[in-house]
Motif scaffolding. Structure first.
Motif, PDB file in Angstrom:
ATOM      1  N   PHE A 124      -1.671  70.092  35.358  1.00 12.26           N
ATOM      2  CA  PHE A 124      -2.803  69.400  36.002  1.00 12.26           C
ATOM      3  C   PHE A 124      -2.542  69.112  37.369  1.00 12.26           C
ATOM      4  O   PHE A 124      -3.309  68.945  38.372  1.00 12.26           O
ATOM      5  N   LYS A 125      -1.040  68.728  37.697  1.00 16.36           N
ATOM      6  CA  LYS A 125      -0.899  68.297  39.089  1.00 16.36           C
ATOM      7  C   LYS A 125      -1.309  69.765  39.979  1.00 16.36           C
ATOM      8  O   LYS A 125      -1.608  69.719  41.226  1.00 16.36           O
ATOM      9  N   LEU A 180      -2.971  77.374  26.155  1.00 14.79           N
ATOM     10  CA  LEU A 180      -4.350  77.524  25.735  1.00 14.79           C
ATOM     11  C   LEU A 180      -5.153  76.108  26.025  1.00 14.79           C
ATOM     12  O   LEU A 180      -6.095  75.708  26.249  1.00 14.79           O
ATOM     13  N   TYR A 181      -3.932  75.088  25.492  1.00 13.65           N
ATOM     14  CA  TYR A 181      -4.392  73.573  25.366  1.00 13.65           C
ATOM     15  C   TYR A 181      -4.004  72.959  26.578  1.00 13.65           C
ATOM     16  O   TYR A 181      -4.697  72.090  27.208  1.00 13.65           O
ATOM     17  N   MET A 182      -3.022  73.395  27.388  1.00 14.02           N
ATOM     18  CA  MET A 182      -2.417  72.780  28.683  1.00 14.02           C
ATOM     19  C   MET A 182      -3.221  73.078  29.621  1.00 14.02           C
ATOM     20  O   MET A 182      -3.568  72.560  30.874  1.00 14.02           O
ATOM     21  N   ASP A 183      -4.145  74.216  29.756  1.00 19.81           N
ATOM     22  CA  ASP A 183      -5.006  74.888  30.865  1.00 19.81           C
ATOM     23  C   ASP A 183      -6.383  74.200  30.724  1.00 19.81           C
ATOM     24  O   ASP A 183      -7.289  74.576  31.635  1.00 19.81           O
ATOM     25  N   LYS A 184      -6.499  73.105  29.860  1.00 20.01           N
ATOM     26  CA  LYS A 184      -7.893  72.323  29.719  1.00 20.01           C
ATOM     27  C   LYS A 184      -7.737  71.064  29.655  1.00 20.01           C
ATOM     28  O   LYS A 184      -6.668  70.410  29.604  1.00 20.01           O
ATOM     29  N   LEU A 209      -0.245  66.528  26.383  1.00 19.71           N
ATOM     30  CA  LEU A 209      -1.564  66.819  26.497  1.00 19.71           C
ATOM     31  C   LEU A 209      -1.930  65.595  26.840  1.00 19.71           C
ATOM     32  O   LEU A 209      -2.327  64.700  25.648  1.00 19.71           O
ATOM     33  N   PRO A 210      -2.258  65.234  27.974  1.00 21.07           N
ATOM     34  CA  PRO A 210      -2.901  63.810  28.334  1.00 21.07           C
ATOM     35  C   PRO A 210      -4.099  63.383  27.521  1.00 21.07           C
ATOM     36  O   PRO A 210      -4.207  62.113  27.035  1.00 21.07           O
TER      37      PRO A 210
END
Length: 540
Positions: free
Chosen positions: A120-121, A296-300, A338-339
């Protein structure tokens, strides 16, 4: 000599070309806010057209899947909250559109930069890229200097946005050096795809380097040398030539099937995103030994849907055209967050709710992924792998949920293949010690040495004070690996290794002699490993 992050391998030698992307934006009052908002709308429309053209042109240079980076840029331009924030600034403060875009895009970028998650950064770069494009159109500036460079050079910039990276002429851009950025940034991914050497995260390289300076850029070591002496240039030219010779030499191993002492050994690829399957194919992977689905989860910013996951898994299985693909279920926790899951902060996350433990705690999340994986199974040679199994009961619970997912699909008359194989990662000492019991429950093991070493030796390898104790060749590690391989073979199942130890060429012979059946490594390491092990049969 300046040290940064080795983001894309290779050596570049050439003159520096400084890219100054930030144009000066002056603030002034406007009398008619509506006219200014209309001007903004026109600029946004032109920006959309520009990005669409860049995306279409990028398909041929960086591949269709990575070119989808620009879909994220288009989504930003469709983001009602983002656009309305700009319009509200114009309307409320009666200021010019350029300045409103600058304020809002910087605010949004800062929100991303303040997040703990590294992915995300780095998305702050996307916000800045889109904002700068709108400002350039509003101000009539031509800021596409990377696309228009006249001669061969090494690009030096504060940061390189994805659109700029995608527009780079590979024949002219010898290398890239930036103040900001990291290995997982879109710019780094595209640079690696284009095989342009890059050193990112240098901090203040734009303050040190002047236009026309001679630079040496070492993308393997993360080093920049400014105005080197003749001896240094000579040394790096020799290294450059050696790298080129080695690359050419290694290509002959692409279609080699490793058959050593009568044993067939698979050399597979670790990938983190579906786009990387192209690299695996390029370097002659015998299969995908580890598809890290957490990306796939971290890219969203929200959980991926079942259909979104299905499309990603289907894509990789189809691309590998019958070769085995091991899809690891979600491995979040430890150093991967995963925030949007809002998980409790843990004092010791590496020993906490991570990987299979999280999935068994969030069965809804787990089952959605399993359904997507099973649906994709009809498109290739699927193997499912559970991470961080520490005991038999845990494994059986996971298998039970997998069975429920199968039953749900059958009830809904949704096709899936029953021929898939099921395996587990051996990365916890307890699993290695009872591997004789676990081997009766699964079709294969894959040894995750990164965690196995960390947990066995009680060493945080990211902690500089104790990292010297992180020793892959420690007798305890070798004994555990041997125990796992022997126990697996007694039950007639095979054993792979997907941790970094599989890439350590000094350990290759030892692991082979122990009986390891498969090595899974990063795509660029595949040819090195095939060369090291040797092959006697050339595939098609």
């Amino acid at each position: 000599m300046y040290k940064g992050i080795a983001a894309s391998s290779g050596v570049a030698i050439g003159r520096a070309h400084i890219i100054k992307k930030e144009i000066e934006v002056k603030k002034y009052k406007v009398e008619n806010a509506k006219e200014e908002i209309d001007r903004l709308d026109r600029a946004i429309s032109i920006t959309k057209d520009e990005i669409e053209k860049i995306k279409d042109a990028s398909v041929n240079t960086i591949g269709e899947k990575i070119a989808k980076v620009f879909e994220a840029h288009l989504m930003i331009l469709e983001d009602v909250e983002f656009i309305n924030s700009i319009k509200n600034r114009i309307y409320d403060d009666k200021i010019n559109a350029e300045y409103a875009v600058k304020l809002v895009s910087h605010e949004y970028a800062q929100i991303f930069l303040n997040m703990e998650n590294e992915y995300f950064k780095e998305r702050a770069s996307d916000i800045k890229d889109v904002g700068n494009r709108i400002i350039n159109i509003l101000s009539g500036s031509n800021n596409n200097s990377i696309a228009n460079i006249p001669e061969k050079c090494i690009i030096v910039a504060d940061d390189i946005t994805p659109s700029e990276t995608a527009q780079m002429n590979k024949e002219l851009v010898l290398g890239v050096a930036t103040n900001l950025g990291g290995k997982t940034s879109h710019a780094a991914i595209i640079a690696r795809t284009l095989e342009i050497p890059a050193v990112l995260g240098l901090g203040n390289i734009t303050d040190v380097v002047k236009e026309g300076d001679i630079l040496i850029l070492d993308g393997d070591e993360g080093i920049i040398v400014v105005n080197p002496d003749d001896e240094t240039v000579k040394r790096y030219k020799e290294k450059q030539q050696k790298i080129n010779d080695e690359k050419s030499e290694l290509l002959k191993y692409k279609n080699i099937i490793v058959n050593k002492n009568g044993r067939l050994i698979e050399i597979a690829a670790n990938i983190g995103r579906k786009e990387e399957v192209d690299l695996a194919i390029k370097y002659g992977a015998d299969g995908i030994g580890l598809f890290r689905t957490e990306f796939l989860y971290m890219d969203k910013e929200t959980l991926p849907t079942e259909d979104e996951q299905f499309e990603a898994y289907k894509y990789v299985l189809e691309k590998m055209d019958g070769k085995p693909v091991i899809i690891r279920t979600l491995d979040i926790g430890g150093d991967k967050h995963l925030p949007y899951l809002n998980l409790e902060k843990e004092q010791n996350p590496f020993l906490g709710l991570r990987a299979i433990r999280l999935c068994l705690n969030r069965i809804d999340l787990f089952k959605t992924q399993l359904r997507a994986i099973l649906r994709a199974s009809v498109y290739g040679n699927l193997k499912i792998m559970f991470p961080m199994i520490s005991g038999l009961e845990e494994l059986r619970k996971a298998k039970g949920i997998l069975k429920e997912a199968e039953e749900e699909l059958s009830f809904q008359d949704i096709k899936y293949s029953k021929d898939y194989k099921l395996g587990i990662m051996i990365e916890v000492p307890s699993a290695a010690i009872i591997s004789d019991i676990l081997a009766k429950e699964v079709d294969f093991f894959s040894i995750g040495t990164n965690d196995l070493i960390q947990y066995t030796l009680a060493v945080d390898r990211m902690n500089q004070n104790v990292s010297y104790l992180y020793e892959p060749s420690h007798p305890s590690i070798l004994r555990l690996i041997k125990i796992v391989i022997d126990n697996a073979h007694r039950e007639g199942i095979w054993v792979g290794m997907c941790g970094e130890m599989a890439s350590d060429l000094s350990m290759t012979e030892t692991l082979f002699e122990m009986g390891l059946d498969e090595f899974s490594v990063s795509p660029p390491m595949i040819l090195n490993l095939k060369k090291k092990l040797g092959g006697t049969y050339e595939g098609n």
